[in-house]
Design a protein around this motif. Structure first.
Motif, PDB file in Angstrom:
ATOM      1  N   ILE A  95       1.184  -1.442  -0.069  1.00 22.99           N
ATOM      2  CA  ILE A  95       0.473  -0.231   0.216  1.00 22.99           C
ATOM      3  C   ILE A  95       0.667   1.327  -0.008  1.00 22.99           C
ATOM      4  CG2 ILE A  95      -0.224  -0.154   2.820  1.00 22.99           C
ATOM      5  CD1 ILE A  95      -2.954   1.055  -0.118  1.00 22.99           C
ATOM      6  N   THR A  96       0.260   2.605  -1.427  1.00 25.62           N
ATOM      7  CA  THR A  96       1.439   3.075  -1.348  1.00 25.62           C
ATOM      8  C   THR A  96       0.798   4.607  -1.590  1.00 25.62           C
ATOM      9  OG1 THR A  96       3.655   1.682  -2.649  1.00 25.62           O
ATOM     10  CG2 THR A  96       3.637   4.364  -2.680  1.00 25.62           C
ATOM     11  N   ALA A  97       1.086   6.036  -0.422  1.00 25.09           N
ATOM     12  CA  ALA A  97       0.290   6.702  -0.696  1.00 25.09           C
ATOM     13  C   ALA A  97       0.746   7.602  -1.703  1.00 25.09           C
ATOM     14  CB  ALA A  97       0.424   7.683   0.921  1.00 25.09           C
ATOM     15  N   LEU A  98       0.453   8.783  -1.914  1.00 23.43           N
ATOM     16  CA  LEU A  98       0.243   9.222  -3.434  1.00 23.43           C
ATOM     17  C   LEU A  98       0.642  10.766  -2.761  1.00 23.43           C
ATOM     18  CD1 LEU A  98      -1.560   7.839  -6.262  1.00 23.43           C
ATOM     19  CD2 LEU A  98       0.916   7.535  -5.943  1.00 23.43           C
ATOM     20  N   GLY A  99       1.985  10.679  -2.357  1.00 19.60           N
ATOM     21  CA  GLY A  99       2.140  12.499  -1.663  1.00 19.60           C
ATOM     22  C   GLY A  99       1.799  14.204  -2.767  1.00 19.60           C
ATOM     23  N   GLY A 100       1.724  15.178  -1.822  1.00 21.52           N
ATOM     24  CA  GLY A 100       1.985  16.269  -2.213  1.00 21.52           C
ATOM     25  C   GLY A 100       1.230  16.157  -4.058  1.00 21.52           C
ATOM     26  N   PHE A 101       1.815  15.966  -4.823  1.00 22.47           N
ATOM     27  CA  PHE A 101       1.497  16.517  -6.404  1.00 22.47           C
ATOM     28  C   PHE A 101       1.335  15.127  -7.276  1.00 22.47           C
ATOM     29  CE2 PHE A 101       0.787  20.914  -8.447  1.00 22.47           C
ATOM     30  CZ  PHE A 101       0.835  21.818  -6.900  1.00 22.47           C
ATOM     31  N   SER A 102       1.334  14.026  -6.560  1.00 26.66           N
ATOM     32  CA  SER A 102       1.832  12.928  -7.440  1.00 26.66           C
ATOM     33  C   SER A 102      -0.428  12.553  -7.543  1.00 26.66           C
ATOM     34  CB  SER A 102       2.140  11.680  -6.429  1.00 26.66           C
ATOM     35  OG  SER A 102       3.390  11.759  -5.734  1.00 26.66           O
ATOM     36  N   SER A 103      -0.665  12.803  -6.596  1.00 24.85           N
ATOM     37  CA  SER A 103      -2.599  12.516  -7.024  1.00 24.85           C
ATOM     38  C   SER A 103      -2.579  13.901  -7.074  1.00 24.85           C
ATOM     39  CB  SER A 103      -2.673  12.076  -5.090  1.00 24.85           C
ATOM     40  OG  SER A 103      -3.335  13.629  -4.678  1.00 24.85           O
ATOM     41  N   ILE A 104      -2.581  14.631  -6.801  1.00 20.19           N
ATOM     42  CA  ILE A 104      -2.511  15.613  -7.923  1.00 20.19           C
ATOM     43  C   ILE A 104      -2.578  15.911  -9.943  1.00 20.19           C
ATOM     44  CG2 ILE A 104      -3.117  18.354  -8.387  1.00 20.19           C
ATOM     45  CD1 ILE A 104      -2.424  18.486  -5.256  1.00 20.19           C
ATOM     46  N   ILE A 105      -1.704  14.978  -9.840  1.00 16.86           N
ATOM     47  CA  ILE A 105      -0.918  14.687 -11.744  1.00 16.86           C
ATOM     48  C   ILE A 105      -1.803  13.682 -11.948  1.00 16.86           C
ATOM     49  CG2 ILE A 105       0.254  14.129 -12.649  1.00 16.86           C
ATOM     50  CD1 ILE A 105       2.289  16.169 -11.390  1.00 16.86           C
ATOM     51  N   PHE A 106      -2.027  12.409 -11.242  1.00 10.33           N
ATOM     52  CA  PHE A 106      -2.681  11.364 -10.872  1.00 10.33           C
ATOM     53  C   PHE A 106      -3.999  11.901 -11.528  1.00 10.33           C
ATOM     54  CE2 PHE A 106      -5.077   7.486 -10.917  1.00 10.33           C
ATOM     55  CZ  PHE A 106      -4.861   6.412 -10.911  1.00 10.33           C
ATOM     56  N   GLU A 107      -4.860  12.546 -10.931  1.00 13.89           N
ATOM     57  CA  GLU A 107      -6.312  12.867 -11.213  1.00 13.89           C
ATOM     58  C   GLU A 107      -6.186  13.875 -12.100  1.00 13.89           C
ATOM     59  OE1 GLU A 107      -8.892  11.612  -9.937  1.00 13.89           O
ATOM     60  OE2 GLU A 107      -7.900   9.965  -9.006  1.00 13.89           O
ATOM     61  N   ASN A 108      -5.948  15.232 -12.504  1.00 17.16           N
ATOM     62  CA  ASN A 108      -5.913  16.206 -13.439  1.00 17.16           C
ATOM     63  C   ASN A 108      -5.120  15.281 -14.475  1.00 17.16           C
ATOM     64  OD1 ASN A 108      -6.764  17.244 -11.236  1.00 17.16           O
ATOM     65  ND2 ASN A 108      -5.014  19.319 -11.311  1.00 17.16           N
TER      66      ASN A 108
END
Ligand code: NDP
Length: 339
Positions: A95-108
């Motif tokens: 299980i890995t957390a997508l920190g900072g901008f990682s999840s924002i880029i993933f979604e956007n």
């Protein structure tokens, strides 16, 4: 095993820490080099819960830098995140957390459409944005730090900058349902999304930042800005509590005033020391105990063997889920950073 995917806050920051991490060949390089650098596991971590349980984890540096978005190197930015996810999966991380901008880029950039990275099929169940825990911690910071400062929530106006975002919308839901705050100010750029949030909550004034700042007793900063904004502290109320949850920081101004209190938002303190390098590198004040709440979320999921994308998608964080992760947070010895 848990994982943390992180990035540094600027090219300058990246160059400064490359040396410290033992990568002198990265230290003099410009943005183009970082655009082509592969992800690296740069830290191995052991965390002990106050229950006595121990877990192991890895920190994956994605080599993404916010300047990649500012200079429109979007392809490089998205490649960094996907490669870091594939790297985590290759190393058997559950299980890995997508920190900072990682999840924002993933979604956007709709990266959920790209499941294959070279010969590896990404299993999105193994990743979490960590945003449910971050939103929970910021809300507890609002409740607890306001009390410390003598700001009564029932008489307080709370402004949320980045209100329509994943974390911001969760914060507004909690403030609406779980507190008796007097007034909620909603700040972001896209008016349609602001109106949709206002309709969902059945409350909240839509305002621009400059108009909202003089009215707010508390400002929660959770906007996805690659660089901090400069604000004029003389327009703020006194006392005023500014909770800056941005990474990089939303506030570009260093404020030094006895009645204006700036708190690092979305940061937790663990009850026991963690043996790692990475929080020193991101300049956490007490690096052996303090960390980003999104990273702590993957630790909590590992402690509980909840190998699922607990936080996923956009604007779906419910108060129930925040309470759930909040209970786990307390159980394992994390608490919100306070003034
Ligand atoms: P989202 O992309 O989901 O939301 C960003 C929000 O900011 C939107 O409401 C967006 O609306 C608004 N926004 C962006 N630019 C501006 C601007 N210039 N002025 C006003 N509003 C703006 O992001 P997240 O909720 O996932 O993350 C928010 C922040 O929290 C980021 O800085 C992120 O790095 C940080 N973070 C911190 C964590 C921690 O553990 N402390 C964990 C994860 C994230 P619009 O585009 O309409 O303006």
């Amino acid at each position: 095993m848990f994982g943390l995917i992180g990035h540094l806050t600027s090219l300058e920051h990246a160059q400064a820490v490359a040396q410290e991490l033992g990568y002198p060949e990265y230290a003099d390089q410009g943005l183009d080099f970082w655009c082509s650098a592969p992800p690296q596991i740069v830290d191995s971590i052991t965390v002990t819960s106050i229950t006595g349980q121990q877990i192991e984890g890895k920190y994956v540096e994605s080599c993404f830098l916010p300047e990649m978005l500012a200079s429109r190197r979007i392809k490089a930015a998205t490649r960094k995140i996907l490669n870091a996810m594939a790297h985590a999966q290759k190393h058997g991380i559950d299980i890995t957390a997508l920190g900072g901008f990682s999840s924002i880029i993933f979604e956007n950039f709709n990266l959920d459409q790209i499941k294959q990275v070279r010969n590896r099929i990404l299993d999105f169940e193994k990743f979490t944005t960590g945003n449910t825990h971050t939103a929970y911690i910021i809300c507890r910071q609002v409740e607890q730090a306001s009390k410390q400062l003598g700001i009564e929530l029932s008489k307080a106006t709370v402004a949320v900058c980045g209100a329509t975002g994943d974390i911001g919308s969760a914060v507004t839901r909690w403030l609406d349902k779980k507190t008796d705050i007097q007034e909620l100010l909603l700040i972001a750029r896209n008016q349609e999304r602001l109106q949709a949030l206002q309709a969902e909550l059945g409350r909240g004034k839509i305002m621009d930042l400059q108009a909202a700042l003089p009215e707010a007793d508390i400002v929660v900063w959770v906007a996805s800005m690659p660089k901090g904004v400069e604000i004029d502290p003389t327009v703020l109320k006194q006392p005023c509590l500014l909770i800056d949850g941005g990474y990089p920081k939303n506030l570009g101004t260093k404020i030094q005033h006895p009645d204006i209190h700036v708190l690092n938002g979305g940061i937790v303190e663990h009850s026991l020391d963690i043996d790692w390098k990475i929080m020193k590198i991101v300049n956490m004040e007490v690096p052996e105990r303090q960390l980003f709440a999104c990273f702590a979320e993957s630790m909590l999921l590992e402690f509980e063997k909840l190998y699922t994308n607990f936080s996923w998608g956009r604007n779906q964080i419910t108060v129930d889920k925040m309470e759930h992760i909040g209970q786990l947070s307390v159980k394992h010895g994390f608490r919100p950073l306070l003034v």
